[in-house]
Scaffold this motif. Structure first.
Motif, mmCIF file in Angstrom:
data_model
loop_
_atom_site.group_PDB
_atom_site.id
_atom_site.type_symbol
_atom_site.label_atom_id
_atom_site.label_comp_id
_atom_site.label_asym_id
_atom_site.label_seq_id
_atom_site.Cartn_x
_atom_site.Cartn_y
_atom_site.Cartn_z
ATOM 1 N N THR A 39 6.978 -10.518 -29.836
ATOM 2 C CA THR A 39 6.370 -10.968 -31.089
ATOM 3 C C THR A 39 5.136 -10.139 -31.413
ATOM 4 O OG1 THR A 39 7.170 -13.231 -30.753
ATOM 5 C CG2 THR A 39 5.356 -12.942 -32.313
ATOM 6 N N ILE A 50 9.420 -13.066 -25.125
ATOM 7 C CA ILE A 50 9.264 -13.586 -26.483
ATOM 8 C C ILE A 50 7.844 -13.360 -26.977
ATOM 9 C CG2 ILE A 50 9.072 -15.736 -27.825
ATOM 10 C CD1 ILE A 50 11.579 -16.715 -26.508
ATOM 11 N N ASN A 51 6.884 -13.690 -26.136
ATOM 12 C CA ASN A 51 5.481 -13.542 -26.503
ATOM 13 C C ASN A 51 5.124 -12.075 -26.743
ATOM 14 O OD1 ASN A 51 2.351 -14.799 -25.034
ATOM 15 N ND2 ASN A 51 2.846 -14.169 -27.084
ATOM 16 N N ASP A 87 4.952 -13.209 -36.251
ATOM 17 C CA ASP A 87 5.748 -12.006 -36.500
ATOM 18 C C ASP A 87 5.166 -11.191 -37.650
ATOM 19 O OD1 ASP A 87 7.713 -12.045 -34.527
ATOM 20 O OD2 ASP A 87 9.015 -13.379 -35.660
ATOM 21 N N SER A 104 3.986 -18.057 -31.280
ATOM 22 C CA SER A 104 5.247 -18.022 -30.529
ATOM 23 C C SER A 104 5.095 -18.485 -29.089
ATOM 24 C CB SER A 104 5.811 -16.593 -30.534
ATOM 25 O OG SER A 104 4.949 -15.720 -29.803
ATOM 26 N N MET A 135 9.076 -26.093 -34.628
ATOM 27 C CA MET A 135 8.956 -24.667 -34.913
ATOM 28 C C MET A 135 9.374 -24.365 -36.354
ATOM 29 S SD MET A 135 7.606 -23.474 -32.244
ATOM 30 C CE MET A 135 7.625 -21.729 -32.648
ATOM 31 N N LYS A 139 3.253 -20.502 -36.815
ATOM 32 C CA LYS A 139 4.270 -20.541 -35.756
ATOM 33 C C LYS A 139 4.817 -19.116 -35.504
ATOM 34 C CE LYS A 139 4.842 -24.451 -34.659
ATOM 35 N NZ LYS A 139 4.023 -25.430 -33.921
ATOM 36 N N ARG A 140 6.052 -19.014 -35.040
ATOM 37 C CA ARG A 140 6.548 -17.674 -34.722
ATOM 38 C C ARG A 140 6.670 -16.810 -35.971
ATOM 39 N NH1 ARG A 140 11.756 -15.790 -30.996
ATOM 40 N NH2 ARG A 140 11.159 -13.590 -30.987
ATOM 41 N N ALA A 152 8.356 -20.194 -27.734
ATOM 42 C CA ALA A 152 8.717 -20.399 -29.143
ATOM 43 C C ALA A 152 9.609 -21.628 -29.319
ATOM 44 C CB ALA A 152 9.387 -19.158 -29.726
#
Length: 417
Positions: A330, A326-327, A173, A82, A113, A168-169, A86
């Motif tokens: 996650t 965001i980082n 997650d 992420s 992404m 990816k994100r 992201a």
């Protein structure tokens, strides 16, 4: 009081083996495992991560050259979970900061992404970058070292690059679903599924020495990646650099950043994990941690700032809270997103730190000043640590100085000896 504190510049002898020509060595390693004959006419995806790995642009250039010289068509894709807010644009910007551009490496960079769900394992979904999932072959490139969130047989390396970086994100997650527990338990399972479902042709592992230089490159066949990643991590843990003192009153970290560590500051260097349910570290046990600045390469991502007790106004003003949140969200490690006490400048930060640490005699203060958690060959220590340092055969005293400030901030010192 601060001007009374006498400091000494010291060097410590660390593991120093070094690879000089990393481009040639990357090509030699890949040739050694017989990869060349598998590349002709194929589109080959090459991973590029978000960490400040020593000479990473040259290493990737070496991989690109090897693929081209053997008739393949290489492309590079960001494999960094992420990070970069992201977004594809944010991740390309991170690579650019590391010198990884289409012009410098000689191959296109395909960033997205978007992911494809390639399978699942024990009910855990496994995702892969869309471009990589549709390539004819994938070469996984990453540094092997300890992880800053957990300990286990696989931490930060080729296995994590597949499960989290390439996912990816979405992959990040999933891997962080149950914080450190899921990182430890899910990452190997997700990586095994990728090795089964994707055309992964090789792994290229990077080992750094104690001076943040390339110590070793190791190419691994797909069926060697899991065991190789595990063995290289064991080797890294034997040679990794550490702060050579325990029971520190104040640890001054001049700068933090995503290019230095996923948590801005390496938790296993500063001795502070700060994850609910995980045992705290016992070395080096600083009573107060100050972090003064944020690297430009972080693009405002200050994930890990909450590991410190005190920071400065100038660091706070550089933060991009959107990318940081965001980082951190996650990862799920929300404790590290908290804001420390904010000082106007370095002087105030250190004054407050000494007060919190209950240091009243400057001659007895146990202060360590480091550039960042990747730079441990040269440190600055206060007089209260000199006797202990003198007994360590790996430490050499360089010179003595006093703390100096200019406009409230510490005067820069050199970390090159």
């Amino acid at each position: 009081m601060l001007e009374q504190i006498r400091m000494a510049c010291i060097t410590q002898r660390l593991y120093g083996k070094r690879v000089d020509d990393v481009i040639a060595e990357a090509k030699r390693q890949l040739e050694q495992i017989g990869l060349g004959r598998k590349l002709k006419g194929k589109r080959i995806a090459i991973t590029a991560g978000s960490r400040g790995i020593a000479r990473i642009a040259e290493i990737i250039k070496g991989v690109v050259k090897f693929v081209r010289e053997n008739g393949g068509e290489p492309f590079v894709f960001p494999a960094m979970g992420s990070h970069g807010g992201a977004t594809a644009e944010g991740q390309v910007a991170i690579l650019r900061d590391y010198g990884i551009t289409e012009e410098s490496i000689g191959a296109p960079i395909l960033a997205t992404m978007e992911v494809e769900r390639i399978g699942e394992t024990d009910g855990i979904p496994v995702y892969a970058d869309k471009f990589a999932a549709n390539a004819d072959g994938i070469i996984v490139v990453n540094r092997v070292k300890h992880h800053t969130d957990f300990s286990g047989p696989h931490e930060s390396g080729l296995i994590k690059m597949m499960a989290v970086g390439m996912g990816k994100r979405h992959g990040a997650d999933v891997a962080h679903t149950y914080k450190a527990w899921s990182l430890r338990n899910y990452i190997p399972k997700m990586a095994r599924e990728m090795l089964k479902r994707l055309p992964i042709l090789a792994g290229l592992a990077i080992l750094e020495n104690g001076y943040h230089q390339v110590a070793k490159l190791v190419a691994l066949k797909p069926n060697e990646i899991e065991a190789g990643d595990r063995e290289l991590l064991r080797f890294w843990k034997r040679i990794r650099p550490k702060i050579p003192f325990n029971h520190i009153d104040v640890l001054i970290v001049e700068r933090m950043g995503k290019n230095i560590s996923g948590t801005g500051m390496d938790t296993k260097v500063i001795g502070r994990l700060m994850i609910t349910g995980e045992n705290e570290l016992k070395h080096p046990m600083p009573r107060v941690i100050i972090v003064l600045d944020l690297t430009d390469e972080s693009h405002g991502n200050a994930a890990g700032l909450g590991l410190a007790d005190i920071t400065t106004k100038r660091l706070i003003e550089k933060i991009n809270w959107h990318d940081t949140h965001i980082n951190v969200f996650t990862s799920g490690f929300i404790e590290r997103d908290r804001i420390p006490v904010v000082a106007e400048n370095d002087r105030q930060a250190l004054e407050w730190a000494l007060e919190i640490a209950k240091v009243h005699d400057p001659e007895k203060a146990r202060i360590v000043r480091i550039r960042d958690t990747n730079t441990l060959g040269v440190l600055y220590i206060s007089q209260g640590l000199w006797d202990e340092a003198a007994k360590n055969p790996r430490i050499r005293f360089v010179n003595e100085l006093t703390l100096k400030f200019e406009d409230g901030n510490l005067v820069p010192v050199t970390y090159e000896f």
